[in-house]
Scaffold this active site. Structure first.
Site, PDB file in Angstrom:
ATOM      1  N   ASP A   1       2.432 -28.573  55.130  1.00  0.00           N
ATOM      2  CA  ASP A   1       1.552 -29.270  56.071  1.00  0.00           C
ATOM      3  C   ASP A   1       0.330 -29.790  55.324  1.00  0.00           C
ATOM      4  O   ASP A   1      -0.472 -29.008  54.824  1.00  0.00           O
ATOM      5  CB  ASP A   1       1.133 -28.288  57.180  1.00  0.00           C
TER       6      ASP A   1
ATOM      7  N   HIS B   1      -9.823 -36.947  60.890  1.00  0.00           N
ATOM      8  CA  HIS B   1      -9.510 -35.640  61.499  1.00  0.00           C
ATOM      9  C   HIS B   1     -10.284 -34.538  60.778  1.00  0.00           C
ATOM     10  O   HIS B   1     -10.902 -33.685  61.415  1.00  0.00           O
ATOM     11  CB  HIS B   1      -8.003 -35.389  61.417  1.00  0.00           C
TER      12      HIS B   1
ATOM     13  N   GLU C   1      -0.561 -31.824  67.577  1.00  0.00           N
ATOM     14  CA  GLU C   1      -1.063 -32.559  66.417  1.00  0.00           C
ATOM     15  C   GLU C   1      -0.136 -33.742  66.181  1.00  0.00           C
ATOM     16  O   GLU C   1       1.056 -33.568  65.947  1.00  0.00           O
ATOM     17  CB  GLU C   1      -1.119 -31.665  65.168  1.00  0.00           C
TER      18      GLU C   1
ATOM     19  N   GLU D   1       1.442 -36.184  64.014  1.00  0.00           N
ATOM     20  CA  GLU D   1       1.656 -36.276  62.565  1.00  0.00           C
ATOM     21  C   GLU D   1       2.871 -37.145  62.260  1.00  0.00           C
ATOM     22  O   GLU D   1       3.725 -37.375  63.110  1.00  0.00           O
ATOM     23  CB  GLU D   1       1.883 -34.885  61.951  1.00  0.00           C
TER      24      GLU D   1
ATOM     25  N   ASP E   1       2.928 -30.971  65.341  1.00  0.00           N
ATOM     26  CA  ASP E   1       2.691 -29.651  64.745  1.00  0.00           C
ATOM     27  C   ASP E   1       1.759 -28.860  65.670  1.00  0.00           C
ATOM     28  O   ASP E   1       0.567 -28.765  65.446  1.00  0.00           O
ATOM     29  CB  ASP E   1       2.064 -29.847  63.357  1.00  0.00           C
TER      30      ASP E   1
ATOM     31  N   LYS F   1       0.158 -21.613  63.896  1.00  0.00           N
ATOM     32  CA  LYS F   1       0.935 -22.832  63.644  1.00  0.00           C
ATOM     33  C   LYS F   1       2.441 -22.564  63.608  1.00  0.00           C
ATOM     34  O   LYS F   1       3.225 -23.506  63.652  1.00  0.00           O
ATOM     35  CB  LYS F   1       0.556 -23.419  62.276  1.00  0.00           C
TER      36      LYS F   1
END
Ligand code: CA
Length: 438
Positions: free
Chosen positions: A138, A145, A210, A212, A244, A264
């Site tokens: 990741d 951000h 998230e 991504e 994520d 996570k």
């Protein structure tokens, strides 16, 4: 280096009618890969390529004899329920198959009769993870951000000094990555209020998405061999959408000093389709660094990077709450962003990841990190949109959110488009939050 070829010609049309016109995500210039089978059938998952509203069943098409004989070794890797073997073959093989597919799907194809029987409507398909993802890394490549989140914790010093020098990343959890369309229970973890004496075990209260971009590795490097920036993109098979999911309250308590862990690892969502780097060639853009920022170290810099290192990939986040579903309301778009906001390029991520000799494997996945842009409506996580839960967002039906609630479905979408090339889409990465089991 990426070059345009006959498969990118914007004038190409397919005999599959739904692949033509401006609304499709899957024109003949796209040709992304997935692993699928027919819903409700007890049959093997196998590789397919999207064309309009259909999927070309590659095994069936091979057996129907529509491809040149010399592609047989390539096509046999696609009989498997995972793309890893095909991804490991390298860009000449990926490109040879793309060219063959493009030719047999064109209006003037002489294989229409054989190939017609190998098409399956996407509406009748179900998907699984396109690859066995050995390792998931990741990254954290949006400076917007990183700055927005840093401000919440360190208002005077939002951006840590290493950010502009190192593509920051950490090793994530691959076992909990699922393909779009799944549900997961709100995670439980240790939570500690700032003024509390001790933490408690409880369901996460600050659940977030998230936005991504997922980056799949294809060609491998040997352990001990680093990948130069000039060769970096030769190792990348393609891109997908990637959510994520993050438990911000679990994260806040556990992340020091080694970074996120259980906040996570409970769920991540990928879109079923992988758009190849070759398909993305017409949508590349210059990559640059503001002149007053540190410029990359030599091993992370190249002319190719400067000329075409960024990808102009439009990104969107939609939400559909339980109430919206009940009332028959469509999902509502809550943010738009673009992968070209990335402070670090795909090639820089690959090169940096391997500079210490770390070997990348076919099917490994990189997350770009939350891809926020500079404006208020282009933030890729609720943590930023609500300034850490202080400013709720209001949806069209009057509902508000600081963080996600049970029953919320979050849908990521994405596409590329330019003046000289048609729209190609990524499908969607969608998943729904269920109540905690706790
Ligand atoms: Ca992430």
């Amino acid at each position: 280096m990426l070059v345009l070829n006959e498969t990118h010609n914007p004038e190409l049309k397919s005999w599959v009618a739904s692949a033509n016109g401006t609304s499709t995500e899957f024109p003949i210039q796209n040709l992304p890969f997935a692993i699928f089978r027919r819903k409700g059938h007890d049959e093997a998952f196998r590789a397919g390529v999207a064309i309009g509203e259909h999927i070309v069943d590659l095994r069936a098409a091979h057996k129907a004899g529509v491809f040149p004989m010399e592609l047989t070794p390539i096509l046999k890797t696609l009989y498997k329920p995972r793309l890893n073997k095909f991804m490991a073959l390298g860009k000449e093989s990926w490109s040879a198959l793309r060219l063959a597919l493009s030719r047999v799907l064109r209006e003037d194809s002489d294989k229409i009769v054989q190939l017609e029987t190998c098409l399956i409507p996407q509406a009748q398909a179900e998907y699984k993870l396109p690859a066995r993802i050995g390792d998931y890394t990741d990254f954290y490549t949006s400076i917007h951000h990183a700055t927005n989140v840093g401000k919440l914790f360190r208002p005077d010093n939002p951006l840590l000094p290493n950010y502009q020098w190192v593509p920051i990343g950490y090793h994530g959890r691959s076992s909990s990555i699922k393909v779009s369309g799944h549900e997961f229970h709100r995670p439980v973890g240790q939570l500690k209020a700032p003024d509390a004496d001790h933490p408690t075990l409880a369901p996460c209260k600050r659940l977030d998405y998230e936005l991504e971009v997922g980056i799949y590795i294809g060609t491998e490097n040997d352990l001990g061999e680093s990948i130069s920036i000039e060769k970096a993109e030769d190792h990348v098979f393609g891109l997908c959408l990637f959510n994520d999911w993050s438990a911000r309250d679990i994260q806040a308590w556990e992340y020091q000093p080694l970074g996120p862990f259980l906040s996570k690892s409970f769920a991540s969502t990928v879109s079923p389709w992988i758009v190849t780097m070759e398909a993305l060639a017409p949508y590349r853009q210059q990559w640059s660094r503001p002149a007053d920022h540190p410029q990359p170290l030599d091993y992370l810099d190249s002319q190719e990077l400067r000329d075409r290192g960024a990808v102009n990939m439009h990104l969107e986040i939609y939400i559909q709450t339980k109430k919206m579903r009940k009332d028959g309301d469509a999902a509502e778009r809550i943010a738009i962003s673009n992968f070209n906001q990335s402070y670090w390029s795909i090639s820089q991520m690959v090169t940096h990841h391997s500079v210490n000799g770390c070997n990348l494997k076919a099917g490994d996945l990189f997350g770009s990190g939350t891809m926020s842009g500079p404006s208020e409506d282009s933030v890729g996580a609720l943590l930023e949109a609500t300034e850490g839960g202080k400013k709720p967002i209001t949806l069209k039906n009057g509902e508000t959110r600081t963080f996600l609630e049970d029953g919320d479905t979050v849908i990521l979408k994405g596409h590329c488009q330019s003046d000289s090339a048609p729209k190609i889409g990524f499908g969607e990465a969608s998943a729904t939050v269920l109540a905690s089991k706790y």
